[in-house]
Design an enzyme around this catalytic site. Structure first.
Site, mmCIF file in Angstrom:
data_model
loop_
_atom_site.group_PDB
_atom_site.id
_atom_site.type_symbol
_atom_site.label_atom_id
_atom_site.label_comp_id
_atom_site.label_asym_id
_atom_site.label_seq_id
_atom_site.Cartn_x
_atom_site.Cartn_y
_atom_site.Cartn_z
ATOM 1 N N SER A 41 0.848 -1.201 0.000
ATOM 2 C CA SER A 41 0.000 0.000 0.000
ATOM 3 C C SER A 41 0.879 1.245 0.000
ATOM 4 C CB SER A 41 -0.928 0.003 1.218
ATOM 5 O OG SER A 41 -0.199 -0.241 2.403
ATOM 6 N N LYS A 107 5.199 -11.246 3.209
ATOM 7 C CA LYS A 107 3.769 -11.521 2.993
ATOM 8 C C LYS A 107 3.510 -11.695 1.503
ATOM 9 C CE LYS A 107 0.336 -8.279 3.566
ATOM 10 N NZ LYS A 107 -0.273 -8.220 2.214
ATOM 11 N N GLU A 109 0.390 -12.353 -1.404
ATOM 12 C CA GLU A 109 -1.045 -12.360 -1.699
ATOM 13 C C GLU A 109 -1.426 -13.609 -2.469
ATOM 14 O OE1 GLU A 109 -1.918 -7.583 -2.077
ATOM 15 O OE2 GLU A 109 -2.855 -8.890 -3.531
ATOM 16 N N GLU A 171 -8.600 -10.113 4.125
ATOM 17 C CA GLU A 171 -9.021 -8.753 3.761
ATOM 18 C C GLU A 171 -10.427 -8.722 3.170
ATOM 19 O OE1 GLU A 171 -6.146 -6.432 1.588
ATOM 20 O OE2 GLU A 171 -7.560 -4.782 1.290
HETATM 21 O O1 KIV Z 1 -0.318 -3.428 1.704
HETATM 22 C C1 KIV Z 1 -1.061 -3.375 2.693
HETATM 23 O O2 KIV Z 1 -1.233 -2.340 3.340
HETATM 24 C C2 KIV Z 1 -1.764 -4.592 3.079
HETATM 25 C C3 KIV Z 1 -2.771 -4.478 4.172
HETATM 26 C C4 KIV Z 1 -4.035 -3.929 3.628
HETATM 27 C C5 KIV Z 1 -2.985 -5.756 4.850
HETATM 28 O O3 KIV Z 1 -1.549 -5.612 2.503
#
Ligand code: KIV
Length: 245
Positions: A41, A107, A109, A171
């Site tokens: 983000s 992380k 996705e 999410e």
């Molecule tokens: O990139 C991000 O901020 C995220 C959150 C919304 C979990 O993946």
């Protein structure tokens, strides 16, 4: 057992926030936030881009380095940007770049299974991310709203659980599905728009602090108004300069 699995077992809620630079990482560490996420983000809130899919590995490494400098004792998660996990080799190579930059975990996705397995086989801490997947989503409406889609996300959560990740971000899914997944798996679930029954919550720092004039997503909540405070401070400063004080 990892600290976060222990917290799930003991029913202790896990806090995660996004941070992207040293100053705010220092603040989050002072607040003893359990997990700091260098989210992709950053593309939107830090770089002003329209899509998270446009951020590069280089930019994400730069943000990770900065967060590590500001919060040297925190558990830091770096988001693998779009395309960086396209093959198992790519995924492992890029995950190692994040570890070198100071991340404790990466992380990813969705469910690129071979890449996820390769990362775990290297002993790298993994955070999953299911439900609404901003890197590839065509719309930002709730995921898992139909029975069929909910079942698919539930099955994906069980597959991810078998890889023993440190946590799974859920999410923008119905709260009933957030609860069902949380009860069915051993991995801690961290919700963002997934109801109250997940093992923890994550929000974007700019929403928590209300750092922009934009409408918040329906599931976000502000706990301060940095936008107003910041604009007022700049105005006061401008006045102070113009009055030659
Ligand atoms: O990139 C991000 O901020 C995220 C959150 C919304 C979990 O993946």
């Amino acid at each position: 057992m990892t600290k976060f699995r222990q917290m799930k077992k003991e029913g202790k809620s896990i806090s995660m926030v996004t941070v992207y630079d040293a100053a705010f990482a220092r603040m989050a560490e002072a607040a003893k936030i359990d997990m700091l996420l260098v989210g992709d983000s950053a593309a939107n809130v830090m770089l002003g881009m329209d899509r998270t899919a446009d951020i590069s590995m280089e930019a994400m490494c730069l943000f990770t380095h900065a967060v590590k400098r500001g919060a040297p004792n925190s558990y830091i998660i770096s988001d693998m940007p779009f395309g960086s996990d396209s093959t198992p080799e790519n995924a492992v190579c890029n995950a190692k770049k994040f570890l070198e930059a100071g991340a404790s975990a990466v992380k990813i996705e969705g469910l690129p299974l071979d890449s996820l397995k390769a990362i775990r086989e290297e002993g790298i801490d993994l955070i999953g991310h299911l439900g609404l997947l901003p890197q590839t989503a065509k719309s930002f409406k709730q995921a898992g709203a139909s029975e069929e889609e909910a079942e698919k996300i539930f099955e994906q959560a069980k597959i991810l659980d078998s890889l023993k990740p440190c946590a799974i971000v859920l999410e923008h899914i119905p709260s009933t599905l957030g609860k069902k997944i949380t009860l069915a798996i051993n991995t801690p679930t961290i919700g963002i728009g997934a109801g109250k029954e997940t093992d923890g919550q994550v929000l974007v720092m700019h929403d928590i602090l209300c750092m922009h004039p934009f409408k918040l997503p329906p599931f976000a909540k502000s706990f301060a108004n940095f936008w107003e405070a910041g604009v007022n401070a700049f105005c006061d400063y401008k006045k102070w300069v113009s009055e030659k004080k």
